[in-house]
Design a protein around this motif. Structure first.
Motif, PDB file in Angstrom:
ATOM      1  N   PRO A 123     -20.516  13.722   6.458  1.00 42.39           N
ATOM      2  CA  PRO A 123     -21.619  14.535   5.946  1.00 42.39           C
ATOM      3  C   PRO A 123     -22.932  14.102   6.588  1.00 42.39           C
ATOM      4  O   PRO A 123     -23.187  12.906   6.744  1.00 42.39           O
ATOM      5  CB  PRO A 123     -21.607  14.246   4.444  1.00 42.39           C
ATOM      6  N   ASP A 180     -26.079  13.105   6.324  1.00 43.99           N
ATOM      7  CA  ASP A 180     -27.104  12.514   5.468  1.00 43.99           C
ATOM      8  C   ASP A 180     -27.873  11.528   6.322  1.00 43.99           C
ATOM      9  O   ASP A 180     -27.375  10.439   6.651  1.00 43.99           O
ATOM     10  CB  ASP A 180     -26.467  11.795   4.277  1.00 43.99           C
ATOM     11  N   ALA A 228     -26.418  19.779  -4.236  1.00 48.81           N
ATOM     12  CA  ALA A 228     -26.400  19.390  -2.827  1.00 48.81           C
ATOM     13  C   ALA A 228     -27.739  18.872  -2.345  1.00 48.81           C
ATOM     14  O   ALA A 228     -27.837  18.321  -1.243  1.00 48.81           O
ATOM     15  CB  ALA A 228     -25.958  20.567  -1.969  1.00 48.81           C
ATOM     16  N   LEU A 242     -30.055  16.122   4.135  1.00 55.17           N
ATOM     17  CA  LEU A 242     -29.012  15.828   3.152  1.00 55.17           C
ATOM     18  C   LEU A 242     -27.977  16.944   3.195  1.00 55.17           C
ATOM     19  O   LEU A 242     -28.315  18.118   3.083  1.00 55.17           O
ATOM     20  CB  LEU A 242     -29.625  15.710   1.755  1.00 55.17           C
ATOM     21  N   ASN A 243     -26.717  16.538   3.392  1.00 57.99           N
ATOM     22  CA  ASN A 243     -25.623  17.520   3.525  1.00 57.99           C
ATOM     23  C   ASN A 243     -25.937  18.551   4.615  1.00 57.99           C
ATOM     24  O   ASN A 243     -25.594  19.730   4.500  1.00 57.99           O
ATOM     25  CB  ASN A 243     -25.361  18.212   2.191  1.00 57.99           C
ATOM     26  N   GLY A 286     -22.814  21.332   8.077  1.00 56.23           N
ATOM     27  CA  GLY A 286     -23.192  20.210   7.218  1.00 56.23           C
ATOM     28  C   GLY A 286     -22.645  18.872   7.658  1.00 56.23           C
ATOM     29  O   GLY A 286     -22.880  17.861   6.987  1.00 56.23           O
ATOM     30  N   ARG A 287     -21.931  18.834   8.808  1.00 59.08           N
ATOM     31  CA  ARG A 287     -21.311  17.588   9.255  1.00 59.08           C
ATOM     32  C   ARG A 287     -21.778  17.208  10.654  1.00 59.08           C
ATOM     33  O   ARG A 287     -22.206  18.042  11.440  1.00 59.08           O
ATOM     34  CB  ARG A 287     -19.787  17.698   9.188  1.00 59.08           C
ATOM     35  N   LYS A 328     -26.470  11.186  -3.419  1.00 55.01           N
ATOM     36  CA  LYS A 328     -25.126  10.882  -3.913  1.00 55.01           C
ATOM     37  C   LYS A 328     -25.185   9.591  -4.719  1.00 55.01           C
ATOM     38  O   LYS A 328     -25.897   8.655  -4.350  1.00 55.01           O
ATOM     39  CB  LYS A 328     -24.169  10.787  -2.741  1.00 55.01           C
TER      40      LYS A 328
END
Length: 363
Positions: free
Chosen positions: A332, A334, A104, A357-358, A29-30, A108
């Motif tokens: 993250p 995104d 998730a 996303l994530n 996720g990163r 955000k």
């Protein structure tokens, strides 16, 4: 994608205005700019990648009549997400949307709590409606409830005057802004007209929403103090219709709204040329639809802001201003991927190819 899958974004990764890379990887996720060793389950997405877009003036959980139910708020958030907006500064909402933080698959949100307005001087069912002696207490309350922001209604129509007028005396906003800063929150204010701006800026405000009343004599003050503006030009486009609706009852107000609309592009370009920070916000969630971020970027360009600066106002610059990462190592994942270079034509933003996303491709 499975939980152990790796996403490979290949093509042109716009990590910053002057930082263009050929690829990035998403692991756990990163973001990583190093190819993961031994990666097998790899999905590749090609195109032009930007950090997830920012709508710095949006209202999730609100419609034209007031707070909405969770199902409606979810639809609003999904509409923004599918348009590429992955970070929202919610500039005032009476709804509790903290449940979104556990999803998730939803953008955000940085919340400014609920609007704080003068009694009977704002849209019904939107704000805490109070008198000046209570302003400090309510600002402290919303500073504690929000995510580092508080939202004031700086001006609105005064029905006795028949025109826009400031909502708060100078001493009240000075004390309120000082209290917000003491609690670690920044303060922004809805302002259409000219008359409230000097007091708010000299009182230490951090941002002004709409800022249609920003005049040549006030621009140097904004620039000197570093006060940002979020013009919401897609909302300002509604001023002629609003003016027509109020013509018979409030002709002075209607004429004022038309003047503010007519000079909107000159106002925004003058602010930008003077070095005032300008950010993208749509004002979605009141009477405006969600998912308009691409239209707002195009409006900034129409006002004369260079395309790269308009892109930064919804990506790199906006995220830095709000204290959130972009396409940084370890951040993250995104991001939004497009078919063509949005620097060449910002209208490309209206058609995301992929939304991540994530770390998950979700649209």
């Amino acid at each position: 994608m499975s939980d152990g899958a790796v996403l490979h974004v290949k093509g042109r990764v716009l990590a910053g205005p002057d930082d263009v890379r050929d690829e990035l990887w998403v692991v756990g996720g990163r973001i990583s700019y190093d190819r993961p060793a031994g990666a097998r389950d790899v999905r590749t997405v090609t195109g032009w990648a930007l950090p997830g877009l920012v709508d710095a003036h949006c209202h999730v959980g609100l419609d034209a009549h007031g707070p909405v139910d969770a199902e409606t708020a979810e639809k609003q958030a999904l509409t923004d997400r599918d348009a590429g907006t992955l970070l929202v500064r919610d500039a005032g909402s009476p709804s509790d949307t903290r449940w979104i933080d556990d999803r998730a698959d939803l953008p955000k949100i940085i919340r400014a709590g609920r609007h704080i307005a003068r009694t009977r001087r704002y849209i019904r069912n939107y704000a805490w409606e109070i008198e000046p002696e209570d302003l400090v207490a309510y600002v402290a309350q919303e500073a504690r409830r929000g995510d580092g922001w508080v939202k004031l209604v700086g001006d609105w129509i005064d029905r006795d005057l028949g025109d826009l007028a400031p909502c708060w005396p100078r001493e009240a906003v000075e004390a309120a802004i000082a209290e917000a800063h003491r609690l670690g929150a920044r303060v922004t204010a809805h302002c259409f007209a000219e008359s409230s701006l000097r007091d708010l800026v000299e009182a230490g405000i951090d941002c002004v929403e709409h800022a249609t009343g920003l005049s040549e004599d006030l621009i140097p003050l904004f620039a000197e103090r570093g006060v940002a503006i979020v013009p919401t030009l897609v909302n300002i486009a509604t001023f002629p219709r609003l003016a027509e609706g109020g013509e018979q009852k409030f002709p002075r107000w209607s004429a004022h709204m038309r003047r503010l609309h007519e000079r909107r592009y000159d106002t925004v370009r003058g602010a930008y040329d003077a070095g005032i920070p300008v950010y993208v916000g749509t004002d979605a969630g009141g009477s405006l639809a969600h998912g308009l971020v691409a239209e707002e970027v195009a409006e900034l360009v129409a006002a004369g802001i260079p395309p790269l600066a308009a892109l930064s106002a919804t990506t790199w610059g906006a995220r830095a201003w709000l204290g959130r990462p972009g396409l940084d190592e370890g951040a993250p994942a995104d991001l939004v991927v497009y078919e063509a270079d949005p620097r060449a034509d910002v209208r490309v933003l209206a058609g995301p190819r992929r939304v991540v996303l994530n770390g998950r491709v979700i649209a």
